[in-house]
Motif scaffolding. Structure first.
Motif, PDB file in Angstrom:
ATOM      1  N   ARG A 161     -65.618 -81.274 -34.122  1.00 64.49           N
ATOM      2  CA  ARG A 161     -65.606 -82.076 -35.342  1.00 64.49           C
ATOM      3  C   ARG A 161     -65.865 -83.535 -35.005  1.00 64.49           C
ATOM      4  NH1 ARG A 161     -61.217 -84.929 -34.409  1.00 64.49           N
ATOM      5  NH2 ARG A 161     -59.476 -84.033 -33.250  1.00 64.49           N
ATOM      6  N   PRO A 162     -66.133 -84.355 -36.024  1.00 64.84           N
ATOM      7  CA  PRO A 162     -66.221 -85.801 -35.784  1.00 64.84           C
ATOM      8  C   PRO A 162     -64.861 -86.361 -35.365  1.00 64.84           C
ATOM      9  CG  PRO A 162     -67.305 -85.214 -37.842  1.00 64.84           C
ATOM     10  CD  PRO A 162     -66.552 -84.005 -37.396  1.00 64.84           C
ATOM     11  N   ALA A 163     -64.882 -87.317 -34.471  1.00 66.12           N
ATOM     12  CA  ALA A 163     -63.643 -87.956 -34.024  1.00 66.12           C
ATOM     13  C   ALA A 163     -63.024 -88.756 -35.169  1.00 66.12           C
ATOM     14  CB  ALA A 163     -63.924 -88.874 -32.832  1.00 66.12           C
ATOM     15  N   ILE A 164     -61.725 -88.992 -35.068  1.00 68.27           N
ATOM     16  CA  ILE A 164     -61.011 -89.794 -36.051  1.00 68.27           C
ATOM     17  C   ILE A 164     -60.507 -91.077 -35.395  1.00 68.27           C
ATOM     18  CG2 ILE A 164     -60.357 -87.787 -37.433  1.00 68.27           C
ATOM     19  CD1 ILE A 164     -57.598 -87.907 -36.152  1.00 68.27           C
ATOM     20  N   ALA A 165     -60.056 -92.015 -36.213  1.00 73.13           N
ATOM     21  CA  ALA A 165     -59.662 -93.340 -35.721  1.00 73.13           C
ATOM     22  C   ALA A 165     -58.563 -93.268 -34.667  1.00 73.13           C
ATOM     23  CB  ALA A 165     -59.218 -94.212 -36.892  1.00 73.13           C
ATOM     24  N   ASP A 166     -57.635 -92.335 -34.802  1.00 68.47           N
ATOM     25  CA  ASP A 166     -56.532 -92.232 -33.848  1.00 68.47           C
ATOM     26  C   ASP A 166     -57.002 -91.825 -32.448  1.00 68.47           C
ATOM     27  OD1 ASP A 166     -54.789 -92.924 -35.824  1.00 68.47           O
ATOM     28  OD2 ASP A 166     -54.043 -90.899 -36.209  1.00 68.47           O
ATOM     29  N   GLU A 167     -58.229 -91.347 -32.325  1.00 69.99           N
ATOM     30  CA  GLU A 167     -58.759 -90.903 -31.032  1.00 69.99           C
ATOM     31  C   GLU A 167     -59.642 -91.965 -30.368  1.00 69.99           C
ATOM     32  OE1 GLU A 167     -58.709 -86.261 -32.571  1.00 69.99           O
ATOM     33  OE2 GLU A 167     -60.519 -87.493 -32.768  1.00 69.99           O
ATOM     34  N   ARG A 207     -70.188 -90.274 -36.116  1.00 71.70           N
ATOM     35  CA  ARG A 207     -71.242 -90.093 -35.120  1.00 71.70           C
ATOM     36  C   ARG A 207     -70.702 -89.882 -33.709  1.00 71.70           C
ATOM     37  NH1 ARG A 207     -75.757 -94.557 -37.107  1.00 71.70           N
ATOM     38  NH2 ARG A 207     -76.337 -93.485 -39.048  1.00 71.70           N
ATOM     39  N   VAL A 208     -69.412 -89.632 -33.610  1.00 72.13           N
ATOM     40  CA  VAL A 208     -68.822 -89.217 -32.337  1.00 72.13           C
ATOM     41  C   VAL A 208     -68.186 -87.858 -32.576  1.00 72.13           C
ATOM     42  CG1 VAL A 208     -67.185 -89.743 -30.500  1.00 72.13           C
ATOM     43  CG2 VAL A 208     -68.358 -91.615 -31.685  1.00 72.13           C
ATOM     44  N   TRP A 209     -68.708 -86.855 -31.881  1.00 68.23           N
ATOM     45  CA  TRP A 209     -68.199 -85.488 -32.047  1.00 68.23           C
ATOM     46  C   TRP A 209     -67.337 -85.119 -30.842  1.00 68.23           C
ATOM     47  CZ3 TRP A 209     -69.292 -81.601 -35.848  1.00 68.23           C
ATOM     48  CH2 TRP A 209     -69.993 -82.101 -36.952  1.00 68.23           C
ATOM     49  N   VAL A 210     -66.221 -84.462 -31.119  1.00 70.52           N
ATOM     50  CA  VAL A 210     -65.249 -84.151 -30.066  1.00 70.52           C
ATOM     51  C   VAL A 210     -64.715 -82.733 -30.216  1.00 70.52           C
ATOM     52  CG1 VAL A 210     -64.521 -86.550 -29.760  1.00 70.52           C
ATOM     53  CG2 VAL A 210     -63.369 -85.111 -31.462  1.00 70.52           C
ATOM     54  N   TRP A 211     -64.214 -82.223 -29.091  1.00 75.05           N
ATOM     55  CA  TRP A 211     -63.482 -80.957 -29.102  1.00 75.05           C
ATOM     56  C   TRP A 211     -62.288 -81.109 -28.160  1.00 75.05           C
ATOM     57  CZ3 TRP A 211     -63.104 -76.577 -25.499  1.00 75.05           C
ATOM     58  CH2 TRP A 211     -62.446 -75.484 -26.069  1.00 75.05           C
ATOM     59  N   PHE A 212     -61.109 -80.953 -28.703  1.00 73.17           N
ATOM     60  CA  PHE A 212     -59.870 -81.077 -27.935  1.00 73.17           C
ATOM     61  C   PHE A 212     -59.261 -79.699 -27.692  1.00 73.17           C
ATOM     62  CE2 PHE A 212     -60.259 -85.338 -29.552  1.00 73.17           C
ATOM     63  CZ  PHE A 212     -59.610 -86.146 -28.637  1.00 73.17           C
ATOM     64  N   GLU A 213     -58.593 -79.590 -26.572  1.00 73.14           N
ATOM     65  CA  GLU A 213     -57.793 -78.396 -26.272  1.00 73.14           C
ATOM     66  C   GLU A 213     -56.492 -78.872 -25.627  1.00 73.14           C
ATOM     67  OE1 GLU A 213     -58.974 -74.045 -24.816  1.00 73.14           O
ATOM     68  OE2 GLU A 213     -59.028 -75.501 -23.169  1.00 73.14           O
ATOM     69  N   ASP A 214     -55.379 -78.534 -26.246  1.00 68.86           N
ATOM     70  CA  ASP A 214     -54.062 -78.979 -25.766  1.00 68.86           C
ATOM     71  C   ASP A 214     -54.028 -80.502 -25.612  1.00 68.86           C
ATOM     72  OD1 ASP A 214     -53.211 -76.324 -25.646  1.00 68.86           O
ATOM     73  OD2 ASP A 214     -53.927 -76.092 -23.583  1.00 68.86           O
ATOM     74  N   ASN A 215     -54.569 -81.189 -26.602  1.00 68.51           N
ATOM     75  CA  ASN A 215     -54.583 -82.653 -26.660  1.00 68.51           C
ATOM     76  C   ASN A 215     -55.436 -83.292 -25.567  1.00 68.51           C
ATOM     77  OD1 ASN A 215     -53.772 -84.927 -28.177  1.00 68.51           O
ATOM     78  ND2 ASN A 215     -52.255 -85.473 -26.618  1.00 68.51           N
ATOM     79  N   VAL A 218     -61.978 -82.417 -24.200  1.00 62.16           N
ATOM     80  CA  VAL A 218     -62.776 -81.534 -23.348  1.00 62.16           C
ATOM     81  C   VAL A 218     -64.265 -81.811 -23.493  1.00 62.16           C
ATOM     82  CG1 VAL A 218     -63.373 -79.126 -22.861  1.00 62.16           C
ATOM     83  CG2 VAL A 218     -61.012 -79.737 -23.417  1.00 62.16           C
ATOM     84  N   PHE A 219     -64.699 -82.085 -24.733  1.00 65.38           N
ATOM     85  CA  PHE A 219     -66.127 -82.303 -24.988  1.00 65.38           C
ATOM     86  C   PHE A 219     -66.305 -83.482 -25.926  1.00 65.38           C
ATOM     87  CE2 PHE A 219     -69.752 -81.829 -27.835  1.00 65.38           C
ATOM     88  CZ  PHE A 219     -70.806 -81.650 -26.959  1.00 65.38           C
ATOM     89  N   LYS A 220     -67.362 -84.275 -25.677  1.00 63.92           N
ATOM     90  CA  LYS A 220     -67.693 -85.400 -26.546  1.00 63.92           C
ATOM     91  C   LYS A 220     -69.193 -85.629 -26.525  1.00 63.92           C
ATOM     92  CE  LYS A 220     -67.930 -89.391 -25.025  1.00 63.92           C
ATOM     93  NZ  LYS A 220     -69.328 -89.721 -25.452  1.00 63.92           N
ATOM     94  N   ALA A 221     -69.731 -86.036 -27.671  1.00 63.33           N
ATOM     95  CA  ALA A 221     -71.134 -86.431 -27.748  1.00 63.33           C
ATOM     96  C   ALA A 221     -71.286 -87.510 -28.809  1.00 63.33           C
ATOM     97  CB  ALA A 221     -72.027 -85.239 -28.078  1.00 63.33           C
ATOM     98  N   ASP A 222     -72.073 -88.533 -28.520  1.00 66.60           N
ATOM     99  CA  ASP A 222     -72.317 -89.631 -29.455  1.00 66.60           C
ATOM    100  C   ASP A 222     -73.700 -89.478 -30.081  1.00 66.60           C
ATOM    101  OD1 ASP A 222     -70.423 -92.442 -28.532  1.00 66.60           O
ATOM    102  OD2 ASP A 222     -70.202 -90.472 -27.637  1.00 66.60           O
ATOM    103  N   LEU A 223     -73.768 -89.692 -31.377  1.00 66.34           N
ATOM    104  CA  LEU A 223     -75.049 -89.750 -32.077  1.00 66.34           C
ATOM    105  C   LEU A 223     -75.411 -91.224 -32.196  1.00 66.34           C
ATOM    106  CD1 LEU A 223     -74.333 -87.178 -34.946  1.00 66.34           C
ATOM    107  CD2 LEU A 223     -74.832 -86.763 -32.525  1.00 66.34           C
ATOM    108  N   ILE A 224     -76.256 -91.696 -31.321  1.00 65.52           N
ATOM    109  CA  ILE A 224     -76.563 -93.123 -31.233  1.00 65.52           C
ATOM    110  C   ILE A 224     -77.426 -93.580 -32.400  1.00 65.52           C
ATOM    111  CG2 ILE A 224     -77.645 -94.912 -29.831  1.00 65.52           C
ATOM    112  CD1 ILE A 224     -75.026 -93.821 -28.705  1.00 65.52           C
TER     113      ILE A 224
END
Length: 298
Positions: A161-167, A207-215, A218-224
């Motif tokens: 999902r897209p990252a949120i401000a807390d991340e 435009r920042v996509w992330v995948w977390f596992e156990d906080n 694990v994965f991140k990608a930026d849409l520049i």
């Protein structure tokens, strides 16, 4: 790992270029020029996605562009070249005369960090930009890849999902580390407030996509940059302890499938020395398009 070249080696490749024969009129572009500039950039959308994306987001005149847009026109007034001259200097020139003229204007920029573009064009640009004795800090060969069809092995990844401000802090730490590994400087040290603001803005635009596992990130990608024709990706990351487990493949193929529903092409650039990444993107389905070069300035 960056490829560093000595000045003499770098200049030896310029001997085949001739001096420009025609005069070009160079001027800083105005808001009224935007429709013409966007039409000009649309001729080669894969190569101009970064500049076109900035203009779509911010307009021609904005501090968010971290530089100024200049245009080169021939004697008939036709636009033949466009350049963003600033922190990241990039250009699109349809004639060598316009490329040379833009390079000479770029000499006056005092805050340039890098010059990036197609390899042959960058070499020509540098010849006229650096004839005052400047030397590159690093020269990195890069491969531009493109993807036009959703990966065949695409899988659904719940939680991508897209990252949120807390991340923000976790994203900042990863992006800073990746930048240091690539170019040898950390944006958190060089421009901490600007780097934080730009990353915050990108998160706000989803435009920042992330995948977390156990906080754990694990994965991140930026849409520049995003345009209807091309979305340019950067900062694709898999946590070092989670590599080799298929997480990167599943996340990136899922993301690519979603993005290709609203854009025609995905693109990204990979350092020539990063053979593991080149193999990974090829396996995802990306195909080599052209050779690029980035010059990091002192």
């Amino acid at each position: 790992m960056a490829v560093t070249m000595m000045r003499q080696d770098f200049e030896d490749s310029f001997s085949s270029f001739a001096a420009p024969m025609e005069a070009c009129a160079i001027s800083e572009l105005r808001r009224a020029d935007q429709p013409q500039v966007m039409e000009f950039l649309s001729a080669r959308p894969l190569h101009t996605a970064f500049m076109a994306g900035l203009i779509r987001d911010n307009g021609l005149l904005s501090p968010q562009n971290r530089g100024s847009f200049y245009g080169s026109r021939n004697l008939m007034g036709r636009l033949e070249g466009v350049a963003l001259i600033g922190h990241a200097t990039m250009f699109e020139a349809h004639t060598e005369d316009s490329l040379v003229a833009l390079a000479r204007v770029a000499r006056n920029c005092q805050n340039a960090h890098l010059i990036r573009g197609e390899e042959k064009s960058v070499k020509t640009f540098w010849k006229y930009y650096a004839d005052t004795g400047r030397e590159p800090r690093q020269v990195c060969g890069e491969q531009l890849f493109e993807l036009k069809e959703a990966p065949a092995r695409s899988a659904n990844v719940p939680g991508l999902r897209p990252a949120i401000a807390d991340e923000l802090e976790k994203v900042l730490a990863v992006n800073s580390s990746m930048a240091f590994e690539e170019c040898g400087t950390s944006p958190l040290q060089r421009d901490p407030s600007g780097f934080r603001n730009r990353t915050t803005r990108r998160i706000e635009k989803e435009r920042v996509w992330v995948w977390f596992e156990d906080n754990r990130l694990v994965f991140k990608a930026d849409l520049i940059s995003e345009t209807p024709e091309v979305t340019y990706l950067e900062g694709v990351y898999v946590h070092p302890e989670e590599r080799g487990k298929g997480h990167g493949m599943r996340c990136l193929t899922t993301l690519c499938s979603q993005l290709l529903a609203k854009t025609q092409t995905l693109s990204l650039a990979v350092n020539d020395q990063n053979k593991r990444a080149i193999k990974f993107y090829t396996k995802v389905g990306f195909q080599f398009h052209s050779q690029y070069e980035t010059i990091y300035l002192r």
